[in-house]
Design an enzyme around this catalytic site. Structure first.
Site, mmCIF file in Angstrom:
data_model
loop_
_atom_site.group_PDB
_atom_site.id
_atom_site.type_symbol
_atom_site.label_atom_id
_atom_site.label_comp_id
_atom_site.label_asym_id
_atom_site.label_seq_id
_atom_site.Cartn_x
_atom_site.Cartn_y
_atom_site.Cartn_z
ATOM 1 N N PRO A 149 -3.264 -5.866 -5.984
ATOM 2 C CA PRO A 149 -2.968 -4.666 -5.240
ATOM 3 C C PRO A 149 -3.123 -4.808 -3.702
ATOM 4 O O PRO A 149 -4.076 -5.744 -3.436
ATOM 5 C CB PRO A 149 -3.624 -3.552 -5.659
ATOM 6 N N TRP A 167 0.948 -1.328 0.077
ATOM 7 C CA TRP A 167 0.004 0.028 0.114
ATOM 8 C C TRP A 167 0.598 1.341 -0.148
ATOM 9 O O TRP A 167 0.100 2.565 -0.103
ATOM 10 C CB TRP A 167 -1.074 0.032 1.236
ATOM 11 N N ASN A 168 2.137 1.264 0.330
ATOM 12 C CA ASN A 168 2.928 2.359 0.382
ATOM 13 C C ASN A 168 3.183 3.387 -0.886
ATOM 14 O O ASN A 168 3.177 4.446 -0.924
ATOM 15 C CB ASN A 168 4.220 1.963 1.200
ATOM 16 N N GLY A 185 6.289 -6.582 0.050
ATOM 17 C CA GLY A 185 5.593 -6.287 1.358
ATOM 18 C C GLY A 185 6.492 -6.734 2.538
ATOM 19 O O GLY A 185 7.809 -6.573 2.310
ATOM 20 N N SER A 186 5.813 -6.944 3.339
ATOM 21 C CA SER A 186 6.517 -7.479 4.591
ATOM 22 C C SER A 186 7.423 -8.912 4.604
ATOM 23 O O SER A 186 7.077 -9.668 3.724
ATOM 24 C CB SER A 186 5.710 -7.775 6.056
ATOM 25 N N GLU A 239 10.756 -8.519 -2.771
ATOM 26 C CA GLU A 239 11.249 -7.167 -2.284
ATOM 27 C C GLU A 239 10.401 -7.003 -0.802
ATOM 28 O O GLU A 239 9.360 -6.782 -0.787
ATOM 29 C CB GLU A 239 10.927 -6.041 -3.111
ATOM 30 N N CYS A 279 10.415 1.449 1.943
ATOM 31 C CA CYS A 279 11.087 0.364 2.292
ATOM 32 C C CYS A 279 12.597 0.919 2.182
ATOM 33 O O CYS A 279 13.236 0.239 3.094
ATOM 34 C CB CYS A 279 10.778 -0.875 1.470
#
Ligand code: NDP
Length: 527
Positions: free
Chosen positions: A190, A165-166, A239-240, A261, A295
């Site tokens: 998304p 979402w960033n 993401g995480s 990533e 990130c």
């Protein structure tokens, strides 16, 4: 479960992702209600694509892909170039969409996201033919002398992209551009928080002549992403680290390649000869830009003792002046909202934990907003921090800047590397040769000297994480080759009816070949 409890459970690892969130955590999984994080007001409600719909979607993509591949680099490049122009012509609409679903500033949406996409369309249209051209290979092995050797790159088929979402344009849609340029079809899931930008970009691609079903958007929750992993030929995930591991495990069941990533805890090292004014400006900007939800943002700073006080004073003064609030237009504010609701608890948790362990809050340190007012975390500067604090060891992903004094360069390098992450880093010093030698000792996929983050804009430069920050890279030749299958070709045109190594085996031939091996390699020279 309340948001705070949910976040704490997630941090403990009890609740690995929304895929296995308890019933009731998400009220209606058939729709997504997009809300503006800067105002708390609803933006739009859209229908989701559930996991059951994914196989048919991927089948349509698979059917459409050969036609897209057949257009060749030129045909595909024309569509991508039209999209580049569309992005520039419709910049305001894209910016409004991004701002409405993320609560970020117009500058973070326009100067970073729109500019990235506009550049990326042209870059991949222009570079795909070069990066994916057949490569001639020469071999030093005499046993293949006279053969023509080459490597060719063919699209994998259907790429599944799962995005965060960033940066809904850079991180989610941005990965679709090289995948499409390589001749693949794409199904993009998304983040449930920010699906609108991807839907707008699908409209862009349709208008620019992308054949139907070559790009499909699957707005949905975690389970939709999980189903996508089962169906596609390759997964690109951002993401995480926690969800990245789950995706890698799931993809392993079908031996589907993944590129990940993931999170970072990017260190900034300020050496005693640094230009402190520039370093302080950069520390404040690269930690707070996009609300710190990047990130590769500066997540922690190590400053050599002789310049620590001056650096901290400069940072404090600059951070105090930052304006935060609803980004109503260009220049309205410097720092926007917290995009993802549970992130507010993570950021608060890190600052509170640091306070409890003896850190001093020089600037900020509080959540702001509330029901109907959006959600914010104040730009925050922390000092007297160390590695017993989560703010220095876990990804905060918010507008916080913890600064630690170190006695010397060796301590700075040791602490920078004392992390499970290794995404990006920066080193600051006027003696560039010395700063570069420090940079080379930092365990991170990308390190800038007297800069930060800018490496991401050089699409020629590969970008990927070490340690738990990821696998594979985006950008550069590898950033598009990962969306292809590599085929090695060996072609023999002129050859005898029978090569000497073929049947029947004869003692004399074996001895002669053994002698040749001794001659070639016996003195350890040839490779
Ligand atoms: P996640 O990693 O949980 O989610 C990223 C994407 O994966 C979303 O589209 C999500 O869907 C989807 N997803 C979730 N579970 C699965 C699954 N099992 N299989 C397939 N897809 C799945 O990130 P969050 O948004 O929850 O953010 C959590 C943390 O991640 C942040 O606190 C931050 O530290 C880090 N982060 C890092 C980013 C980076 O750029 N490296 C970007 C964003 C966050 P859904 O949204 O429906 O859950």
């Amino acid at each position: 479960m309340a948001t705070t409890e949910r976040t704490e459970a997630a941090l403990r690892g009890d609740m690995a992702s929304s895929e296995d969130a308890p019933a009731g955590a998400v009220p209606d999984r058939g729709t997504i209600r997009v809300e503006n994080p800067a105002t708390g007001q609803p933006v739009r409600t859209i229908d989701t694509i559930g996991p059951d719909a994914i196989p048919a979607m991927v089948a349509r993509a698979r059917a459409a892909q050969p036609g897209w591949e057949a257009l060749g680099f030129q045909g595909r490049g024309r569509v991508l170039k039209r999209a580049q122009k569309w992005v520039v012509d419709h910049a305001s609409r894209i910016v409004e969409t991004i701002v409405s679903e993320t609560g970020k500033t117009h500058e973070d949406a326009h100067v970073i996201e729109v500019a990235y996409a506009a550049n990326a369309f042209g870059f991949w249209a222009g570079h795909a033919p070069k990066y994916l051209a057949d490569e001639k290979v020469r071999s030093s092995n005499v046993f293949v002398a006279g053969r023509r050797l080459s490597v060719s790159y063919r699209p994998l088929g259907v790429i599944g992209i799962i995005g965060p979402w960033n940066y809904p344009l850079v991180n989610s849609f941005g990965d679709a551009i090289p995948a499409l340029a390589a001749g693949n079809a794409v199904v993009l899931k998304p983040s449930e928080v920010t699906p609108l930008t991807s839907l707008l970009m699908a409209e862009c691609m349709r208008e620019c002549g992308l054949p139907e079903d070559v790009l499909q958007i699957a707005p949905g929750y975690g389970e939709t992403g999980a189903a996508l992993v089962d169906e596609v030929d390759m997964v690109m995930f951002t993401g995480s680290t926690r969800t990245g591991k789950k995706i890698a495990e799931r993809a392993a069941r079908t031996l589907t390649p993944v590129s990940l990533e993931l999170g970072g805890k990017d260190p900034m090292i300020v050496l005693s000869d640094a230009d402190l004014e520039r370093a302080a400006n950069a520390a404040v900007y690269y930690s707070m830009q996009n609300g710190g939800q990047t990130c590769i943002s500066v997540e922690r700073v190590y400053v050599e003792a002789p310049v620590y006080d001056e650096f901290v004073a400069k940072v404090q003064e600059k951070a105090r002046k930052l304006r935060q609030g609803n980004p109503t237009g260009p220049g309205a504010v410097d720092v926007g909202a917290v995009t993802f609701a549970p992130q507010l608890d993570i950021v608060s948790g890190h600052v509170d934990d640091a306070r409890e362990h003896g850190a001093k809050v020089l600037v900020g340190g509080h959540a702001r907003g509330g029901e109907g007012q959006g959600r914010y975390y104040e730009p925050t500067v922390l000092v007297d921090v160390d590695h017993t604090m989560r703010a220095m060891t876990e990804e905060t992903f918010g507008p916080t800047l913890p600064i630690m004094r170190v006695t010397d360069t060796e301590e700075a390098i040791r602490l920078a590397n004392d992390s499970p992450f290794g995404l990006a880093a920066s080193v600051w010093g006027k003696d560039v040769a010395r700063a570069e030698s420090v940079a080379r000792r930092v365990e991170a996929g990308a390190v800038c000297v007297n800069d930060a983050q800018l490496n991401y804009l050089a699409l020629e430069l590969p970008m990927g994480g070490w340690k738990t920050s990821g696998m594979g890279v985006r950008h550069g030749a590898q950033g598009i080759r990962k969306y292809t299958r590599q085929q090695s070709l060996l072609v023999t045109r002129f050859a005898p009816k029978r090569d000497v190594h073929m049947f029947p085996y004869r003692k004399t031939t074996t001895r002669a070949l053994g002698g040749l091996v001794r001659l070639l390699y016996g003195r350890g020279r040839r490779t």
